[in-house]
Design an enzyme around this catalytic site. Structure first.
Site, PDB file in Angstrom:
ATOM      1  N   TYR A   4      27.076  -5.320  42.293  1.00 51.14           N
ATOM      2  CA  TYR A   4      27.685  -6.346  40.787  1.00 51.14           C
ATOM      3  C   TYR A   4      29.090  -5.773  40.559  1.00 51.14           C
ATOM      4  O   TYR A   4      29.163  -4.501  39.939  1.00 51.14           O
ATOM      5  CB  TYR A   4      26.421  -6.308  39.849  1.00 51.14           C
ATOM      6  CG  TYR A   4      26.680  -7.539  39.149  1.00 51.14           C
ATOM      7  CD1 TYR A   4      26.976  -9.065  39.290  1.00 51.14           C
ATOM      8  CD2 TYR A   4      26.720  -8.064  37.515  1.00 51.14           C
ATOM      9  CE1 TYR A   4      28.009 -10.127  38.419  1.00 51.14           C
ATOM     10  CE2 TYR A   4      26.819  -8.689  36.728  1.00 51.14           C
ATOM     11  CZ  TYR A   4      27.688  -9.640  37.489  1.00 51.14           C
ATOM     12  OH  TYR A   4      28.110 -10.617  36.427  1.00 51.14           O
ATOM     13  N   ARG A  10      -3.445 -32.781  18.781  1.00 56.04           N
ATOM     14  CA  ARG A  10      -4.374 -31.614  18.659  1.00 56.04           C
ATOM     15  C   ARG A  10      -4.376 -30.640  19.651  1.00 56.04           C
ATOM     16  O   ARG A  10      -4.937 -29.410  19.076  1.00 56.04           O
ATOM     17  CB  ARG A  10      -5.737 -32.772  19.151  1.00 56.04           C
ATOM     18  CG  ARG A  10      -5.997 -33.613  18.620  1.00 56.04           C
ATOM     19  CD  ARG A  10      -7.164 -34.469  18.709  1.00 56.04           C
ATOM     20  NE  ARG A  10      -6.917 -35.272  19.512  1.00 56.04           N
ATOM     21  CZ  ARG A  10      -7.377 -36.125  20.706  1.00 56.04           C
ATOM     22  NH1 ARG A  10      -8.515 -36.259  20.156  1.00 56.04           N
ATOM     23  NH2 ARG A  10      -6.848 -37.629  20.907  1.00 56.04           N
ATOM     24  N   LEU A  22      -1.143 -42.485  32.673  1.00 57.45           N
ATOM     25  CA  LEU A  22      -0.888 -42.379  31.221  1.00 57.45           C
ATOM     26  C   LEU A  22       0.049 -41.329  30.694  1.00 57.45           C
ATOM     27  O   LEU A  22      -0.787 -40.053  30.369  1.00 57.45           O
ATOM     28  CB  LEU A  22      -2.071 -43.097  30.607  1.00 57.45           C
ATOM     29  CG  LEU A  22      -2.300 -44.352  30.953  1.00 57.45           C
ATOM     30  CD1 LEU A  22      -3.441 -45.109  29.231  1.00 57.45           C
ATOM     31  CD2 LEU A  22      -0.642 -45.291  30.683  1.00 57.45           C
TER      32      LEU A  22
END
Ligand code: UD1
Ligand code: MG
Length: 483
Positions: free
Chosen positions: A404, A23, A16
Protein backbone atom coordinates in the site's frame (compact mmCIF):
# COMPACT_ATOMS: atom_id res chain seq x y z
CA UNK A 1 -48.57 -27.19 -15.92
CA UNK A 2 -51.69 -25.76 -17.53
CA UNK A 3 -55.32 -26.63 -16.73
CA UNK A 4 -54.81 -28.34 -13.41
CA UNK A 5 -58.11 -29.98 -12.41
CA UNK A 6 -58.15 -28.36 -8.96
CA UNK A 7 -56.45 -25.13 -9.79
CA UNK A 8 -55.46 -23.36 -6.58
CA UNK A 9 -55.59 -19.62 -6.10
CA UNK A 10 -52.29 -17.78 -6.24
CA UNK A 11 -50.31 -17.54 -3.02
CA UNK A 12 -49.04 -14.16 -1.84
CA UNK A 13 -47.14 -13.56 1.39
CA UNK A 14 -47.31 -10.51 3.63
CA UNK A 15 -44.62 -10.10 6.30
CA UNK A 16 -45.27 -7.62 9.12
CA UNK A 17 -42.02 -5.88 9.93
CA UNK A 18 -42.80 -2.23 10.64
CA UNK A 19 -42.85 -2.27 14.44
CA UNK A 20 -40.09 -0.80 16.56
CA UNK A 21 -40.13 -3.57 19.13
CA UNK A 22 -40.05 -1.35 22.23
CA UNK A 23 -39.42 -4.35 24.46
CA UNK A 24 -36.02 -4.92 22.82
CA UNK A 25 -34.83 -1.57 24.25
CA UNK A 26 -32.77 -1.05 21.14
CA UNK A 27 -31.89 1.59 18.57
CA UNK A 28 -32.30 -1.09 15.93
CA UNK A 29 -35.67 -2.28 14.60
CA UNK A 30 -36.59 -5.56 16.31
CA UNK A 31 -36.76 -7.59 13.09
CA UNK A 32 -33.14 -6.63 12.33
CA UNK A 33 -31.83 -8.30 15.47
CA UNK A 34 -29.95 -11.37 14.40
CA UNK A 35 -30.44 -15.06 14.98
CA UNK A 36 -27.78 -17.36 13.64
CA UNK A 37 -26.03 -14.35 12.14
CA UNK A 38 -29.00 -13.23 10.02
CA UNK A 39 -31.74 -10.69 10.77
CA UNK A 40 -34.94 -12.32 12.06
CA UNK A 41 -36.94 -10.97 9.14
CA UNK A 42 -34.57 -12.65 6.68
CA UNK A 43 -35.29 -16.03 8.26
CA UNK A 44 -39.00 -15.40 7.73
CA UNK A 45 -38.52 -14.26 4.12
CA UNK A 46 -36.32 -17.23 3.25
CA UNK A 47 -38.89 -19.66 4.65
CA UNK A 48 -41.68 -17.86 2.78
CA UNK A 49 -39.89 -18.23 -0.55
CA UNK A 50 -39.76 -22.02 -0.09
CA UNK A 51 -43.53 -21.96 -0.75
CA UNK A 52 -42.93 -20.33 -4.16
CA UNK A 53 -45.36 -17.42 -3.64
CA UNK A 54 -46.06 -14.95 -6.43
CA UNK A 55 -44.74 -12.13 -4.31
CA UNK A 56 -43.57 -11.40 -0.78
CA UNK A 57 -44.92 -8.07 0.50
CA UNK A 58 -42.96 -6.69 3.44
CA UNK A 59 -44.59 -4.00 5.59
CA UNK A 60 -41.87 -1.63 6.75
CA UNK A 61 -41.89 1.45 8.98
CA UNK A 62 -39.39 1.84 11.81
CA UNK A 63 -35.90 1.84 10.26
CA UNK A 64 -37.72 0.90 7.04
CA UNK A 65 -34.76 1.57 4.74
CA UNK A 66 -32.52 -0.67 6.86
CA UNK A 67 -35.13 -3.43 6.88
CA UNK A 68 -35.49 -3.11 3.11
CA UNK A 69 -31.72 -3.38 2.60
CA UNK A 70 -31.59 -6.47 4.81
CA UNK A 71 -34.52 -8.17 3.07
CA UNK A 72 -33.02 -7.53 -0.37
CA UNK A 73 -30.05 -9.66 0.70
CA UNK A 74 -32.52 -12.52 0.92
CA UNK A 75 -35.17 -11.88 -1.75
CA UNK A 76 -34.67 -10.87 -5.34
CA UNK A 77 -36.18 -7.51 -6.32
CA UNK A 78 -38.79 -9.01 -8.67
CA UNK A 79 -40.35 -11.10 -5.92
CA UNK A 80 -40.34 -8.52 -3.14
CA UNK A 81 -42.61 -5.51 -2.68
CA UNK A 82 -42.07 -3.07 0.17
CA UNK A 83 -45.10 -1.42 1.69
CA UNK A 84 -44.65 1.58 4.00
CA UNK A 85 -46.73 1.84 7.15
CA UNK A 86 -46.37 5.50 8.11
CA UNK A 87 -47.41 5.30 11.74
CA UNK A 88 -47.37 2.05 13.67
CA UNK A 89 -51.02 1.87 14.66
CA UNK A 90 -51.15 -1.90 15.11
CA UNK A 91 -50.99 -5.14 13.14
CA UNK A 92 -54.39 -4.50 11.48
CA UNK A 93 -53.19 -1.13 10.27
CA UNK A 94 -49.96 -2.77 9.06
CA UNK A 95 -51.91 -5.15 6.82
CA UNK A 96 -54.14 -2.28 5.72
CA UNK A 97 -51.08 -0.44 4.34
CA UNK A 98 -50.93 -3.09 1.61
CA UNK A 99 -54.56 -2.49 0.61
CA UNK A 100 -53.75 -0.79 -2.71
CA UNK A 101 -51.65 -3.78 -3.79
CA UNK A 102 -53.87 -6.60 -2.62
CA UNK A 103 -57.52 -5.79 -1.90
CA UNK A 104 -58.80 -6.92 -5.30
CA UNK A 105 -56.58 -9.98 -5.63
CA UNK A 106 -58.13 -13.41 -6.01
CA UNK A 107 -55.39 -14.97 -3.93
CA UNK A 108 -54.59 -16.73 -0.70
CA UNK A 109 -52.66 -14.39 1.56
CA UNK A 110 -50.25 -15.92 4.06
CA UNK A 111 -49.57 -13.36 6.81
CA UNK A 112 -46.31 -13.83 8.70
CA UNK A 113 -44.73 -11.90 11.55
CA UNK A 114 -41.21 -10.63 11.15
CA UNK A 115 -40.63 -11.55 14.79
CA UNK A 116 -41.57 -15.26 14.51
CA UNK A 117 -38.39 -16.42 12.78
CA UNK A 118 -38.25 -20.18 13.38
CA UNK A 119 -41.37 -21.15 11.50
CA UNK A 120 -40.69 -23.98 9.03
CA UNK A 121 -41.83 -24.11 5.41
CA UNK A 122 -43.47 -27.55 5.98
CA UNK A 123 -45.69 -26.07 8.69
CA UNK A 124 -46.70 -23.17 6.48
CA UNK A 125 -47.45 -25.50 3.58
CA UNK A 126 -49.71 -27.60 5.85
CA UNK A 127 -51.46 -24.43 7.05
CA UNK A 128 -52.11 -23.29 3.47
CA UNK A 129 -53.38 -26.74 2.54
CA UNK A 130 -55.82 -26.91 5.45
CA UNK A 131 -57.01 -23.37 4.63
CA UNK A 132 -57.76 -24.31 1.03
CA UNK A 133 -59.29 -27.70 1.82
CA UNK A 134 -61.41 -26.69 4.82
CA UNK A 135 -64.70 -28.58 4.52
CA UNK A 136 -64.08 -29.06 0.84
CA UNK A 137 -64.63 -25.35 0.09
CA UNK A 138 -61.80 -23.62 1.89
CA UNK A 139 -61.94 -21.17 4.81
CA UNK A 140 -61.89 -17.37 4.73
CA UNK A 141 -59.25 -17.43 7.45
CA UNK A 142 -57.10 -20.12 9.08
CA UNK A 143 -55.10 -19.30 12.19
CA UNK A 144 -51.95 -21.16 13.19
CA UNK A 145 -52.24 -21.83 16.93
CA UNK A 146 -50.29 -23.75 19.53
CA UNK A 147 -50.82 -24.67 23.19
CA UNK A 148 -48.26 -23.25 25.61
CA UNK A 149 -47.65 -24.09 29.26
CA UNK A 150 -46.96 -20.42 29.77
CA UNK A 151 -49.04 -18.38 27.28
CA UNK A 152 -48.19 -15.02 28.90
CA UNK A 153 -47.99 -12.17 26.41
CA UNK A 154 -49.73 -13.89 23.52
CA UNK A 155 -53.23 -13.40 22.13
CA UNK A 156 -55.50 -16.24 23.35
CA UNK A 157 -57.76 -18.32 21.12
CA UNK A 158 -61.28 -18.38 22.52
CA UNK A 159 -63.33 -21.35 21.29
CA UNK A 160 -67.10 -21.73 21.59
CA UNK A 161 -68.79 -24.58 23.46
CA UNK A 162 -68.59 -26.80 20.40
CA UNK A 163 -64.82 -26.18 20.14
CA UNK A 164 -65.00 -23.92 17.10
CA UNK A 165 -63.25 -20.59 16.80
CA UNK A 166 -64.95 -17.69 18.54
CA UNK A 167 -62.43 -14.87 18.78
CA UNK A 168 -58.87 -13.85 19.69
CA UNK A 169 -58.32 -11.82 22.80
CA UNK A 170 -55.05 -10.02 23.42
CA UNK A 171 -53.25 -10.52 26.74
CA UNK A 172 -53.80 -6.88 27.72
CA UNK A 173 -57.53 -7.04 26.99
CA UNK A 174 -58.17 -10.52 28.42
CA UNK A 175 -60.18 -11.31 31.55
CA UNK A 176 -58.62 -13.47 34.28
CA UNK A 177 -60.61 -16.39 32.94
CA UNK A 178 -59.40 -15.82 29.33
CA UNK A 179 -55.79 -15.53 30.49
CA UNK A 180 -56.01 -19.13 31.67
CA UNK A 181 -56.45 -20.28 28.04
CA UNK A 182 -53.32 -22.10 26.89
CA UNK A 183 -54.00 -22.03 23.15
CA UNK A 184 -52.37 -18.95 21.62
CA UNK A 185 -52.37 -17.07 18.34
CA UNK A 186 -49.00 -17.51 16.64
CA UNK A 187 -49.47 -14.34 14.56
CA UNK A 188 -49.42 -16.50 11.42
CA UNK A 189 -52.57 -16.76 9.33
CA UNK A 190 -53.95 -17.60 5.92
CA UNK A 191 -56.68 -15.40 4.49
CA UNK A 192 -58.85 -15.18 1.44
CA UNK A 193 -57.29 -11.87 0.36
CA UNK A 194 -60.44 -10.04 -0.70
CA UNK A 195 -62.38 -11.09 2.39
CA UNK A 196 -59.53 -10.01 4.65
CA UNK A 197 -59.48 -6.48 3.24
CA UNK A 198 -63.27 -6.21 3.33
CA UNK A 199 -63.33 -7.17 7.03
CA UNK A 200 -60.33 -5.00 7.87
CA UNK A 201 -62.37 -1.87 7.07
CA UNK A 202 -64.53 -2.57 10.15
CA UNK A 203 -61.68 -3.02 12.63
CA UNK A 204 -61.77 -0.43 15.43
CA UNK A 205 -59.07 0.64 17.88
CA UNK A 206 -61.22 0.64 21.03
CA UNK A 207 -58.93 -1.65 23.01
CA UNK A 208 -56.45 -1.24 25.86
CA UNK A 209 -53.59 -0.34 23.46
CA UNK A 210 -55.61 1.96 21.18
CA UNK A 211 -54.36 -0.10 18.21
CA UNK A 212 -55.98 -1.61 15.14
CA UNK A 213 -55.60 -5.32 15.80
CA UNK A 214 -55.37 -7.79 12.94
CA UNK A 215 -56.58 -10.28 15.53
CA UNK A 216 -60.07 -8.73 15.35
CA UNK A 217 -60.48 -9.79 11.71
CA UNK A 218 -61.20 -13.52 12.24
CA UNK A 219 -64.13 -12.76 14.60
CA UNK A 220 -65.50 -10.20 12.12
CA UNK A 221 -65.34 -12.79 9.33
CA UNK A 222 -67.05 -15.34 11.54
CA UNK A 223 -69.81 -12.85 12.41
CA UNK A 224 -70.32 -12.33 8.67
CA UNK A 225 -70.96 -16.08 8.32
CA UNK A 226 -67.54 -16.96 6.93
CA UNK A 227 -65.64 -20.09 7.88
CA UNK A 228 -62.67 -19.52 10.21
CA UNK A 229 -60.54 -22.57 10.88
CA UNK A 230 -57.79 -23.28 13.41
CA UNK A 231 -54.64 -25.19 12.59
CA UNK A 232 -53.20 -26.35 15.89
CA UNK A 233 -49.49 -27.00 15.67
CA UNK A 234 -47.54 -29.03 18.22
CA UNK A 235 -44.06 -27.49 18.16
CA UNK A 236 -44.25 -24.47 20.43
CA UNK A 237 -40.67 -23.38 19.79
CA UNK A 238 -41.28 -23.05 16.08
CA UNK A 239 -44.02 -20.47 16.54
CA UNK A 240 -42.45 -18.53 19.40
CA UNK A 241 -42.44 -14.79 18.88
CA UNK A 242 -39.42 -12.78 19.95
CA UNK A 243 -40.21 -9.63 21.83
CA UNK A 244 -37.20 -9.09 24.09
CA UNK A 245 -33.50 -9.97 24.27
CA UNK A 246 -34.07 -12.82 26.69
CA UNK A 247 -36.30 -14.54 24.14
CA UNK A 248 -33.76 -13.72 21.42
CA UNK A 249 -30.93 -15.43 23.32
CA UNK A 250 -33.20 -18.39 24.14
CA UNK A 251 -34.05 -18.84 20.46
CA UNK A 252 -30.40 -18.61 19.44
CA UNK A 253 -29.58 -21.36 21.94
CA UNK A 254 -32.36 -23.62 20.63
CA UNK A 255 -31.30 -23.17 17.03
CA UNK A 256 -27.63 -23.76 17.79
CA UNK A 257 -28.39 -26.91 19.76
CA UNK A 258 -30.55 -28.17 16.89
CA UNK A 259 -27.80 -27.51 14.30
CA UNK A 260 -25.08 -29.18 16.38
CA UNK A 261 -27.24 -32.24 17.15
CA UNK A 262 -27.94 -32.66 13.44
CA UNK A 263 -24.23 -32.41 12.63
CA UNK A 264 -23.36 -35.05 15.20
CA UNK A 265 -26.16 -37.47 14.32
CA UNK A 266 -26.51 -37.05 10.55
CA UNK A 267 -23.12 -35.77 9.38
CA UNK A 268 -20.73 -37.57 11.80
CA UNK A 269 -19.02 -34.48 13.17
CA UNK A 270 -17.48 -34.62 16.68
CA UNK A 271 -17.86 -31.76 19.13
CA UNK A 272 -15.71 -31.87 22.27
CA UNK A 273 -18.00 -29.39 24.05
CA UNK A 274 -21.22 -28.84 22.06
CA UNK A 275 -22.61 -26.32 24.56
CA UNK A 276 -19.72 -23.96 23.94
CA UNK A 277 -19.50 -24.23 20.19
CA UNK A 278 -21.29 -21.92 17.76
CA UNK A 279 -22.20 -23.30 14.36
CA UNK A 280 -24.31 -21.53 11.73
CA UNK A 281 -27.29 -23.43 10.39
CA UNK A 282 -26.02 -22.70 6.88
CA UNK A 283 -22.64 -24.32 7.46
CA UNK A 284 -21.75 -27.76 6.17
CA UNK A 285 -19.18 -29.90 7.97
CA UNK A 286 -17.77 -33.25 6.84
CA UNK A 287 -17.48 -36.64 8.52
CA UNK A 288 -14.90 -37.22 11.28
CA UNK A 289 -14.08 -33.57 11.59
CA UNK A 290 -13.42 -32.67 15.22
CA UNK A 291 -14.48 -29.30 16.56
CA UNK A 292 -12.91 -28.20 19.84
CA UNK A 293 -14.56 -25.90 22.43
CA UNK A 294 -15.18 -22.25 21.72
CA UNK A 295 -15.07 -22.51 17.95
CA UNK A 296 -17.41 -20.27 15.92
CA UNK A 297 -18.40 -21.23 12.39
CA UNK A 298 -20.43 -18.51 10.67
CA UNK A 299 -22.35 -18.09 7.42
CA UNK A 300 -22.18 -20.48 4.49
CA UNK A 301 -18.91 -22.10 5.54
CA UNK A 302 -18.03 -25.52 4.09
CA UNK A 303 -15.60 -27.78 5.93
CA UNK A 304 -14.51 -31.14 4.51
CA UNK A 305 -13.97 -34.55 6.11
CA UNK A 306 -11.35 -35.31 8.74
CA UNK A 307 -10.44 -31.76 9.74
CA UNK A 308 -9.46 -30.59 13.21
CA UNK A 309 -10.50 -27.13 14.34
CA UNK A 310 -8.94 -26.08 17.62
CA UNK A 311 -10.27 -23.76 20.31
CA UNK A 312 -10.86 -20.06 19.85
CA UNK A 313 -11.01 -20.16 16.06
CA UNK A 314 -13.66 -18.27 14.08
CA UNK A 315 -14.38 -19.20 10.47
CA UNK A 316 -16.80 -17.11 8.38
CA UNK A 317 -18.10 -17.73 4.84
CA UNK A 318 -15.07 -19.84 3.92
CA UNK A 319 -14.31 -23.16 2.25
CA UNK A 320 -12.04 -25.64 3.96
CA UNK A 321 -11.00 -28.87 2.23
CA UNK A 322 -10.31 -32.34 3.68
CA UNK A 323 -7.74 -33.17 6.36
CA UNK A 324 -7.07 -29.54 7.26
CA UNK A 325 -5.71 -28.73 10.68
CA UNK A 326 -6.60 -25.32 12.03
CA UNK A 327 -4.88 -24.63 15.32
CA UNK A 328 -6.03 -22.36 18.12
CA UNK A 329 -7.22 -18.77 17.81
CA UNK A 330 -7.35 -18.27 14.05
CA UNK A 331 -9.71 -15.88 12.23
CA UNK A 332 -10.62 -17.00 8.72
CA UNK A 333 -13.03 -14.91 6.64
CA UNK A 334 -14.14 -15.20 3.00
CA UNK A 335 -11.20 -17.50 2.25
CA UNK A 336 -10.39 -20.91 0.85
CA UNK A 337 -8.11 -23.57 2.32
CA UNK A 338 -7.42 -26.67 0.23
CA UNK A 339 -6.87 -30.25 1.38
CA UNK A 340 -4.18 -31.13 3.93
CA UNK A 341 -3.19 -27.58 4.81
CA UNK A 342 -2.14 -26.48 8.29
CA UNK A 343 -3.09 -23.09 9.72
CA UNK A 344 -2.23 -21.30 12.96
CA UNK A 345 -2.11 -20.88 15.82
CA UNK A 346 -3.01 -17.17 15.70
CA UNK A 347 -3.30 -16.85 11.93
CA UNK A 348 -5.58 -14.44 10.06
CA UNK A 349 -6.88 -15.19 6.56
CA UNK A 350 -9.25 -12.73 4.94
CA UNK A 351 -10.40 -11.09 1.71
CA UNK A 352 -10.33 -14.14 -0.57
CA UNK A 353 -7.08 -15.55 0.72
CA UNK A 354 -6.41 -18.96 -0.78
CA UNK A 355 -4.12 -21.75 0.37
CA UNK A 356 -3.51 -24.49 -2.16
CA UNK A 357 -2.98 -28.14 -1.14
CA UNK A 358 -0.50 -28.89 1.65
CA UNK A 359 0.35 -25.24 2.14
CA UNK A 360 1.23 -24.09 5.66
CA UNK A 361 0.56 -20.86 7.50
CA UNK A 362 1.96 -20.53 11.00
CA UNK A 363 1.65 -18.22 13.96
CA UNK A 364 1.06 -14.49 13.59
CA UNK A 365 0.73 -14.70 9.82
CA UNK A 366 -1.87 -12.67 7.94
CA UNK A 367 -2.97 -13.44 4.39
CA UNK A 368 -5.16 -10.94 2.57
CA UNK A 369 -6.27 -11.51 -1.04
CA UNK A 370 -3.26 -13.76 -1.44
CA UNK A 371 -2.75 -17.15 -3.05
CA UNK A 372 -0.23 -19.34 -1.28
CA UNK A 373 0.69 -22.13 -3.72
CA UNK A 374 0.77 -25.87 -3.24
CA UNK A 375 3.24 -26.96 -0.55
CA UNK A 376 4.39 -23.40 0.16
CA UNK A 377 4.98 -22.17 3.69
CA UNK A 378 4.73 -18.93 5.62
CA UNK A 379 5.43 -20.10 9.12
CA UNK A 380 6.02 -17.05 11.29
CA UNK A 381 5.20 -13.35 11.77
CA UNK A 382 4.35 -12.39 8.21
CA UNK A 383 1.95 -10.17 6.25
CA UNK A 384 1.14 -11.26 2.72
CA UNK A 385 -1.35 -8.94 1.00
CA UNK A 386 -2.35 -8.86 -2.71
CA UNK A 387 0.28 -11.51 -3.39
CA UNK A 388 0.44 -14.58 -5.59
CA UNK A 389 2.94 -17.15 -4.43
CA UNK A 390 3.87 -20.26 -6.43
CA UNK A 391 4.54 -23.83 -5.34
CA UNK A 392 7.07 -25.03 -2.75
CA UNK A 393 8.14 -21.53 -1.88
CA UNK A 394 9.31 -20.66 1.62
CA UNK A 395 8.45 -17.29 3.09
CA UNK A 396 10.88 -16.53 5.94
CA UNK A 397 9.89 -15.16 9.34
CA UNK A 398 9.00 -11.48 9.42
CA UNK A 399 8.42 -11.10 5.67
CA UNK A 400 6.14 -8.20 4.71
CA UNK A 401 4.56 -7.34 1.39
CA UNK A 402 4.56 -3.54 1.39
CA UNK A 403 1.43 -3.44 -0.76
CA UNK A 404 0.00 0.00 0.00
CA UNK A 405 1.52 3.32 -1.07
CA UNK A 406 -1.03 5.34 0.85
CA UNK A 407 -3.38 5.58 -2.11
CA UNK A 408 -3.31 2.33 -4.06
CA UNK A 409 -2.76 -1.34 -3.34
CA UNK A 410 -0.09 -3.12 -5.43
CA UNK A 411 0.55 -6.76 -6.24
CA UNK A 412 3.49 -8.98 -5.33
CA UNK A 413 4.20 -11.98 -7.49
CA UNK A 414 6.51 -14.70 -6.21
CA UNK A 415 7.35 -17.79 -8.29
CA UNK A 416 7.93 -21.46 -7.50
CA UNK A 417 10.76 -22.76 -5.29
CA UNK A 418 11.62 -19.29 -4.04
CA UNK A 419 13.31 -18.72 -0.69
CA UNK A 420 12.38 -15.40 0.84
CA UNK A 421 14.85 -14.60 3.64
CA UNK A 422 13.70 -13.55 7.09
CA UNK A 423 12.61 -9.95 7.45
CA UNK A 424 12.42 -9.33 3.69
CA UNK A 425 10.37 -6.29 2.67
CA UNK A 426 8.78 -6.77 -0.75
CA UNK A 427 7.92 -3.28 -1.99
CA UNK A 428 5.03 -3.82 -4.41
CA UNK A 429 4.48 -3.86 -7.30
CA UNK A 430 7.26 -6.38 -7.51
CA UNK A 431 8.00 -9.82 -8.94
CA UNK A 432 10.37 -12.48 -7.71
CA UNK A 433 11.21 -15.15 -10.31
CA UNK A 434 11.30 -18.94 -9.84
CA UNK A 435 14.20 -20.26 -7.78
CA UNK A 436 15.30 -16.82 -6.55
CA UNK A 437 16.60 -16.23 -3.04
CA UNK A 438 16.43 -13.02 -0.99
CA UNK A 439 18.88 -12.42 1.85
CA UNK A 440 17.68 -11.77 5.40
CA UNK A 441 16.64 -8.12 5.80
CA UNK A 442 16.47 -7.42 2.04
CA UNK A 443 14.33 -4.55 0.87
CA UNK A 444 13.21 -5.68 -2.58
CA UNK A 445 12.19 -2.64 -4.65
CA UNK A 446 12.83 -4.06 -8.15
CA UNK A 447 11.82 -7.29 -9.84
CA UNK A 448 14.15 -10.20 -9.10
CA UNK A 449 15.05 -12.47 -12.00
CA UNK A 450 14.73 -16.23 -11.73
CA UNK A 451 17.55 -17.96 -9.86
CA UNK A 452 19.15 -14.71 -8.62
CA UNK A 453 20.33 -14.13 -5.10
CA UNK A 454 19.54 -10.57 -3.98
CA UNK A 455 20.61 -8.89 -0.74
CA UNK A 456 20.62 -5.50 0.98
CA UNK A 457 18.54 -2.35 1.05
CA UNK A 458 17.59 -1.74 -1.69
CA UNK A 459 18.29 -5.33 -2.67
CA UNK A 460 20.75 -5.93 -5.53
CA UNK A 461 21.75 -9.10 -7.33
CA UNK A 462 25.09 -10.51 -6.26
CA UNK A 463 24.99 -13.98 -7.74
CA UNK A 464 23.21 -16.28 -10.18
CA UNK A 465 22.36 -19.58 -8.55
CA UNK A 466 22.79 -22.43 -11.00
CA UNK A 467 22.22 -25.59 -9.07
CA UNK A 468 19.70 -26.70 -6.48
CA UNK A 469 22.54 -27.33 -3.99
CA UNK A 470 23.80 -23.80 -4.43
CA UNK A 471 20.29 -22.36 -3.88
CA UNK A 472 19.81 -24.38 -0.76
CA UNK A 473 23.21 -23.43 0.62
CA UNK A 474 22.58 -19.68 0.01
CA UNK A 475 19.07 -19.94 1.34
CA UNK A 476 20.13 -21.60 4.52
CA UNK A 477 22.62 -18.79 5.06
CA UNK A 478 19.92 -16.18 4.41
CA UNK A 479 16.85 -17.64 6.00
CA UNK A 480 16.26 -17.62 9.67
CA UNK A 481 16.74 -21.07 11.09
CA UNK A 482 13.23 -20.83 12.56
CA UNK A 483 11.56 -21.32 9.18
C1 UD1 B 1 -49.14 -10.32 18.04
C2 UD1 B 1 -50.63 -10.69 18.09
C3 UD1 B 1 -50.85 -11.74 19.16
C4 UD1 B 1 -49.96 -12.94 18.90
C5 UD1 B 1 -48.49 -12.53 18.76
C6 UD1 B 1 -47.69 -13.72 18.28
C7 UD1 B 1 -51.85 -8.67 17.42
C8 UD1 B 1 -52.68 -7.54 17.88
N1 UD1 B 1 -51.40 -9.50 18.37
O1 UD1 B 1 -48.81 -9.73 19.29
O2 UD1 B 1 -52.21 -12.14 19.17
O3 UD1 B 1 -50.12 -13.88 19.96
O4 UD1 B 1 -48.36 -11.48 17.80
O5 UD1 B 1 -46.32 -13.46 18.21
O6 UD1 B 1 -51.64 -8.82 16.24
N2 UD1 B 1 -46.10 -4.67 13.39
C9 UD1 B 1 -46.18 -3.79 12.34
N3 UD1 B 1 -46.88 -2.63 12.50
C10 UD1 B 1 -47.51 -2.31 13.65
C11 UD1 B 1 -47.43 -3.23 14.72
C12 UD1 B 1 -46.73 -4.40 14.57
O7 UD1 B 1 -45.64 -4.04 11.26
O8 UD1 B 1 -48.14 -1.24 13.71
C13 UD1 B 1 -45.35 -5.92 13.19
C14 UD1 B 1 -44.16 -6.03 14.14
O9 UD1 B 1 -42.98 -5.49 13.54
C15 UD1 B 1 -44.05 -7.53 14.37
C16 UD1 B 1 -45.46 -8.05 14.15
O10 UD1 B 1 -46.17 -7.02 13.49
O11 UD1 B 1 -43.18 -8.12 13.43
C17 UD1 B 1 -46.18 -8.38 15.47
O12 UD1 B 1 -46.21 -7.22 16.28
P1 UD1 B 1 -45.96 -7.26 17.84
O13 UD1 B 1 -46.04 -5.87 18.36
O14 UD1 B 1 -44.75 -8.06 18.16
O15 UD1 B 1 -47.26 -8.05 18.31
P2 UD1 B 1 -47.40 -8.98 19.59
O16 UD1 B 1 -47.62 -8.12 20.78
O17 UD1 B 1 -46.32 -9.95 19.65
MG1 MG C 1 -44.49 -10.06 18.73
Amino acid sequence: MDNLPNEQPTLDVLVLAAGLGTRMRSNLAKVLHQIDGRPMVNHVCRTATALAPRKVYVVIGHHGEDVKTAVLEELDKDHAEFVWQKAQLGTGDAVNSAREFLENEDSTLLVLSGDVPMIRAETLAALVQQHRNHRGKGASCTILTVKLDDPTGYGRIVRDDAGFFDNIVEQKDASDEERKIKEINSGIYCFDTKKLFAALSSVQNNNSQGEYYLTDVPALLRAAGEAVSLYQHTDAKEVSGINNRLELAGMERILRRRTISKMMLDYGVSFIDPKNTYISEQANIGRDTVIHPNVTIEGETQIGDGCTIRSGTRITNSRIGRGVEILDNCVITDSEISNDCTVGPFAHLRGKAKMEEKAKVGNFVELKKTILGRGSKANHLTYLGDATIGEKTNIGAGTITCNYDGIHKHATNIGNNVKIGSDTMLVAPVKVGDGAVTGAGSVVTKDVEANKLVVGAPARAIKTLDTETQKSAEASKCIDKLS
